[in-house]
Design an enzyme around this catalytic site. Structure first.
Site, PDB file in Angstrom:
ATOM      1  N   GLU A   1       0.851  -1.184   0.000  1.00 11.38           N
ATOM      2  CA  GLU A   1       0.000   0.000   0.000  1.00 11.38           C
ATOM      3  C   GLU A   1       0.881   1.226   0.000  1.00 11.38           C
ATOM      4  O   GLU A   1       1.634   1.460   0.950  1.00 11.38           O
ATOM      5  CB  GLU A   1      -0.882   0.002   1.238  1.00 11.38           C
TER       6      GLU A   1
ATOM      7  N   ASP B   1      -5.380   8.614  10.835  1.00 11.86           N
ATOM      8  CA  ASP B   1      -4.023   8.185  11.150  1.00 11.86           C
ATOM      9  C   ASP B   1      -3.508   8.730  12.469  1.00 11.86           C
ATOM     10  O   ASP B   1      -3.785   9.864  12.841  1.00 11.86           O
ATOM     11  CB  ASP B   1      -3.074   8.594  10.018  1.00 11.86           C
TER      12      ASP B   1
END
EC number: 4.2.1.20
Lengths: 255, 393
Positions: free
Chosen positions: A45, A56
């Site tokens: 990824e 995140d």
């Protein structure tokens, strides 16, 4: 057939690695991809950095900020990846937030992905419903697989819907958290993993968030087709630099 | 054309809920319940009682005589500055804390820029005995010290947001991350008409009391419930949403939204989102936002912490795009001058946010018979230091 689907048919547990493109240095992207493949990683990824990465934790936030400072943009990333299929054959997925793709143009973005050999996208803030109503046909036209997330709070009904919308795998978020949270799984996690396994979904599941080492990787892949490691690898890059990929992957696969 | 929200959560093309799957259950729970809960008679009763006895509503609609004389028009000030905690923000936090209780949440999080929304949230949490965590940019913590102290006195935990520009946008990111990490027991009290649907609509409805009162107050004073103009400053846009709400569909009432031009719209230090922004996604909403060509969200600037936001609520994006509201950008200097003028002419020290709205009179000429209602969204106590620095007082 899309490289993601081919990979999912292999009779093994898959290791997928996330890293932020353009980090630690702007031009590390290609060499990191190449060494991940060489060391036995099954899928990658490629994180496209964003100024405001809502899902995140601090590690990936910091890498994104640095990558943007280094000069990473959508345009630069596609340019770095233009010859990637000459040397790399494992599935490559771009993971990024929706706004930069929207500014690039969703159609143009998918087209460019197909041109350079990107197989799929993970867009945390593009909900499956909006994708279904507005963007599905564009992705399909360019052969780009969109990967959706489920979490321990996702209802069975919605999981079934997401399953029906998934062409590749389902990204199973291990716990209610942003990326880079504490490692190791307890009963709460394994109960959830079992519950999903028992649903016998059409799409294979790959578990991400909270996986950082051989132990948690082994635990997660007892219940799923594979596992994704992100923050732990980004942390490794931040301390060891981009040339020490081998030691990290060895510690995961060959401890 | 309608200027209010449609049943899919959009104002025209703006709005929606562009959220990570991790937030879906929380936002969906709220979406399914907010209108139902708000329609309950017991909810309305409790909400209205608190607005009356605790907030001090209705807030006066004050005819500013000397200001009107100077500008040769009829100027009314909607005195949200007289509310408990000093701004319109408390209307929304009262509503949302009651909503949170109905949904069984006992942990409250919020973001704050100037600190007004943080104080308003800490206040209602103290009132209800609920845990309160407020995210605030490190830069804002430094420039709004009195509000940080207030929140602490009220029992809230103030957590500095250390990422990005360390201002309101980053505080909002941190609050959203907290919500992802605490999906079951926590309600996120967003302070403006921003964020994923249903937040913009829910916050607008809680702030709508402002225009509801303007209508009957004006009727009493002028014999008409219709002003010619309603003027309000816009950061995220909650006080403007409240002041505009009941006039949205009545196009005889002209709406003016005042944004912060900072040091000049094209100076590189501005927060004039309607002019500088492009369509995109910020904090879960499709709206206008300031960004790079590559889609990275940029850092806004305004002397006023409450207007220092790179986006604008989707309702306002639609009002701008459709031409329903006129958007004006006012510089730091012009806002400060207008703020000081209100002090001298009317004996009212306005928040710098509200001073932007007051600067409209130097930038636009109104007719003598025009009735112009300005939303005086907050009081200036929190801004004394900025006023002192600016004017060398």
């Amino acid at each position: 057939m899309n490289r993601i689907n081919t990979k999912l048919q292999e009779h093994k547990k898959l290791l997928s690695i996330y890293f932020t493109a353009g980090y630690p240095n702007l031009n590390d992207t290609v060499s990191i991809i190449q060494s991940l493949e060489k060391n036995g990683v099954d899928m990658i990824e490629i994180g496209m950095p964003f100024s405001d990465p809502l899902a995140d934790g601090p590690t990936i936030q910091a890498s994104s900020t640095q990558a943007l400072k280094n000069g990473m943009t959508s345009e630069v990333l596609f340019d770095q990846l233009k010859d990637i299929r000459k040397t790399v054959s494992i599935p490559l997925i771009i993971m990024g937030y929706f706004n930069p793709m929207l500014q690039y143009g969703v159609e143009a973005f998918c087209k460019k992905c197909a041109e350079v050999g990107i197989d799929g996208l993970i867009i945390p803030d593009l909900p499956v419903d909006v994708y279904h109503d507005q963007y599905k046909s564009i992705f399909e036209k360019h052969g780009i697989i969109n990967v959706f997330l489920i979490t321990p709070q996702t209802s069975d009904e919605r999981i079934r819907f997401i399953d029906s919308m998934s062409e590749g795998f389902i990204y199973m978020v291990s716990s209610a958290s942003v990326t880079g949270s504490s490692s190791g799984f307890g009963d709460v996690h394994t109960d959830y993993f079992k519950r999903i396994a028992q649903m016998e979904l059409e799409s294979p599941q790959i578990i991400g968030f909270g996986i950082s080492d051989h132990n948690s990787f082994t635990q997660a892949t007892q219940y799923a087709k594979g596992a994704i490691i992100g923050s732990a690898f980004v942390k490794h890059l931040s301390t060891e630099g981009s040339t020490k990929v081998e030691s990290f992957i060895n510690s995961l696969l060959r401890p | 054309m309608t200027y209010n929200i449609n049943n899919k959560g959009y104002y025209g093309e703006f709005g929606g809920a562009y959220i990570p799957e991790m937030l879906y259950p929380n936002v969906e729970e709220l979406r399914q319940n907010y209108l139902k809960v708000m329609a309950e008679p017991e909810f309305q009763e409790e909400f209205n009682a608190l607005l009356k006895d605790y907030v001090g509503r209705p807030s006066p609609l004050y005819f500013a005589k000397r200001l009107s004389e100077k500008y040769h028009t009829k100027i009314y000030l909607k005195r949200e500055d007289l509310n408990h905690t000093g701004a319109h923000k408390i209307n929304n936090t009262i509503g949302q804390i009651l909503m949170a209780k109905r949904l069984g949440k006992h942990r409250i999080i919020a973001e704050t820029g100037a600190g007004q929304h943080g104080v308003a949230t800490a206040t209602v949490c103290a009132l209800m005995g609920l845990e309160c965590i407020v995210y605030m940019g490190e830069v804002d913590i430094a420039r709004q010290a009195p509000n940080v102290a207030r929140m602490k006195m009220l029992g809230a935990t103030v957590v500095p947001a250390l990422s990005g520009s360390r201002t309101l946008k980053d505080a909002t990111n941190e609050a959203i991350r907290d919500w992802i990490n605490n999906p079951v027991n926590t309600h996120y009290i967003i302070g403006s008409v921003v964020g994923p649907h249903p937040y913009p609509d829910m916050v607008a409805r809680f702030q709508a009391i402002v225009s509801e009162e303007i209508k009957w107050q004006l009727k009493e004073k002028e014999g008409t419930a219709k002003p010619d103009y309603v003027v309000a400053c816009v950061g995220g846009g909650s006080n403007a949403a409240g002041a505009f709400y009941h006039f949205l569909e009545d196009t005889e009432v002209k709406l003016i939204a005042v944004e912060a031009a900072g040091k000049g719209v094209h100076s590189g230090e501005s927060a004039a989102t309607s002019i500088l922004g492009k369509e995109g996604i910020i904090h879960g909403s499709k709206t206008l936002l300031m960004q790079t060509p590559d889609g990275q969200i940029t850092e806004p600037y305004s002397i006023s912490a409450g207007l220092d936001y790179p986006g604008v609520g989707p309702m306002h994006a639609h009002l701008y795009k459709s031409g329903r509201a006129e958007f004006i950008a006012i510089t730091d200097n012009d806002a400060m001058t207008a703020g000081l003028e209100l002090c001298k002419k009317e004996g009212i020290i306005p928040a710098i946010e509200s001073s932007h709205a007051l600067a409209v009179f130097e930038h636009k000429t109104f007719k003598p018979e025009d009735i112009v209602v300005v939303s005086l969204s907050g009081r200036g106590d929190k801004d004394l230091e900025t006023y002192i620095d600016h004017f060398g007082l």
